[in-house]
Design an enzyme around this catalytic site. Sequence first.
Site, PDB file in Angstrom:
ATOM      1  CG  HIS B 215      -2.163   0.977   0.611  1.00  0.00           C
ATOM      2  ND1 HIS B 215      -3.040   0.622  -0.381  1.00  0.00           N
ATOM      3  CD2 HIS B 215      -2.420   2.261   0.888  1.00  0.00           C
ATOM      4  CE1 HIS B 215      -3.812   1.652  -0.667  1.00  0.00           C
ATOM      5  NE2 HIS B 215      -3.451   2.662   0.080  1.00  0.00           N
ATOM      6  NE  ARG B 430      -4.573 -11.002  -8.629  1.00  0.00           N
ATOM      7  CZ  ARG B 430      -5.157 -11.176  -7.445  1.00  0.00           C
ATOM      8  NH1 ARG B 430      -5.897 -12.220  -7.218  1.00  0.00           N
ATOM      9  NH2 ARG B 430      -4.972 -10.307  -6.508  1.00  0.00           N
TER      10      ARG B 430
END
Lengths: 271, 540
Positions: B215, B430
């Site tokens: 992050h 994905r």
Amino acid sequence: MSAHDLFTLGNRHFRIGVGVTAAILIVTAITGFIVLPFAQPWVQFANVWDAICSAAGVPQRAANVTAPEQSKRLSEVVLTSRTLSRPSQEAIGRGATLAQRCAICHGPTGISRADSPNLAGQYAAVIYKELHDFRSGARTNAVMSPFAVNLTDPEIADLSNYYAYLPRLPAYHPTPQLPKPNIVIYGAPMRGIAPCGACHGSLDNKTGSPWLEGQSEAYMKAQLQAFASGERRNDISQQMRNIARAMTPQEIEAAAAYYASQPSDVVKAVD
Amino acid sequence: MLANRKLILAHFWLAFAVFGFALTLGAWQMFIRSPIGTWLSNPELYYRSLTAHGTVMGYVFPTLVAMGFGYAISESALEQRLVGVRWAWAGFWLIVAGSIMAMVPIALGRASVLYTFYPPLIGNVFYYLGVVLVVVGSWIWVALMSVNLRVWRKAHPGAPVPLAMFANVAGSYLWAWTAVGAALELLLQIIPVAAGLKNTIDAGLARVFFSWTLHAIVYFWLMPTYIAYYTIVPRAIGGRVYSDSMARISFILFLVVAMPIGMHHTFADPQVGAGFKFVHSAFTALVALPTLLTVFTICASIEIAARLRGGRGMFGWTRALPWDNPMMLALAFSFVMLGFGGAGGLINMSYQLDASIHNTQWITGHFHLIFGGAIVIMYFAIAYDLWPHLTGRELIDIRLIRTQLWLWFIGMIVTTFPWHWVGILGMPRRMAYFDFGDPAIAPQALSVTFSAIGGFILLTSGIMFIVVLARGMRAPLVDAGPYRFAIAVHQPTTVPVALNTHALWVALMIVLTLTNYGYPILTLATTEGTSVPAVYVGAQ
């Protein structure tokens, strides 16, 4: 004020910076580790420490729950991408002698006409794993199991090397080549089914997965059904059972018929 | 004073060249899994491309921009020649070597693990070593920024550090510390397995290590953008920074709270305790603070510019803004995308709301909108602003620049809004393939098609960007003068030591990392029986 005085309580920025950060940390920690665990009506904690441990994710083993007993044997074969990758000529020769006893079902050239698998040119790791599984009882078959029980480890390796060495002859497949059904090339992503070809050769080959082109339709169908029902369970991590369970009967038919109609010489070489 | 122009230009050119390459792959990926593309039949090619796209866009491109911009800031804001130019070149060549080393296994299909690595998936060891080299190269930059600031301080004892350099060094420290998570994952866990020394890996621990990086890396990408907001935009549109202190506080807050929040990426992971997830969620909420401070300060700064230009009224002043100035356009687009992306981010960081969009296309839409949109459009602006000073030539295609920025904005909206939408409908991320013939997902076909068209708009804009810069290399020579940064309404003469140095805030960043990550990492590392067999990419 110099940099030396920065880390002292006399510095207002130090007091505020550290104080506010610590306060936020303490408030969120109390909320996350004490208040919220107790706010869940469906979980009971003996005391505060119990709640904190639970929220911290301390690994626990439930005392009165035991792992389910495995009633049937599972496969114990370990395969790597290098298993049996460099056979010697002697090993292949010994395998040829041993293979005399297999010929009655699997054919003298490794091509079967009895709805048994064609073994000529099959990957060595595949034959190696299945023979081990038949021997250990992880896979059972009335005809095959008695043959495998008495094989030694070197004999299994030799047989695997021999059959892998044989040329892939065009198998007996009377039907014309069929178009690729969706289940083979796309799988069914929404049901978690990968394309057959992702492991079985036409797109990619994964260690331990056999190529299927030209194999007996009845055999492949029976194996898919056995995986689906859980009768056959020597697939590692339930890979084939999960897939076969999610397949429809029509897809099983289509996949078996398609692979049976393919000539085995299209299988791509892996070495 | 930009003395080492070649060094800075090399960083920018390499950054934008790899960006163009990865952008092309991205557009192709959008196309190939949309209903307008024909199914590839080989998902491996898709994941290969996706790995290359992510590795370039996540590691190589933003790092090079931050480095090049950092060197430019160091020389022009401090008005001092860069100390350690040889080291800077060494860092650059390490990144070149690392990128090539990583790209070869990816191209050969030996490292299709995506840029987030996803153990127990294990690719070729050279892919990981290449990524390590890129990170090591960037750490040289971190050290150089620190050294240059130190040299300047010695020459100017007690003087306020120029805002641009203060922020730049804060960004470099943030990167140095956040990269440690992925470095630990690579060096202790993945590389031993990829090199064949081990064949099992603790995927849960690896994911926690990666969340340490994953992050805060976004805030490292964001730093050049925020520096541009505060120190370039007000000057470029004829305004002043509303508050120098507010700017410093924003950058300090990023340093402190950008780090201990990564576990909101592991909300669905069973190996992390719920208490830690909550604490990370709460700290993630705090990251909104520096962004809100920035939005306020920048809006106030541009209002100053508008009023100086004769703007009147409560909102009437917005009409007086120089809307034909590319910097103004880029800022406005960036803020719009930051607003939408930030709102989506608040959903991602909420423990409960995340459950409905976790691992869906919403997430991909979100980070493309924030990074590809709000951040990268300011990278363009930075390049446009710096280019004349680096090349000594004028950028004459102002219309083309404006069109390029418009197209990037439109393209990003057209790409990411439908992307968010199909995520809400449950489309997983994905995936190399979707069967839009299936009635269950057929209604999503239209949205995905729009997304793919947006991808091509972005590609067009990206090509235009590179054309503008390339033409700028041949334009007539011009004296652009010294490179200057915006000055504040009240330009500081003295700054409290806490707002002029980073030590306190770096210390808080490290302490918060220990409190928020220490226990989970320690337990996972010491618990037996948590490793699983590695899955080798391309193993036959």
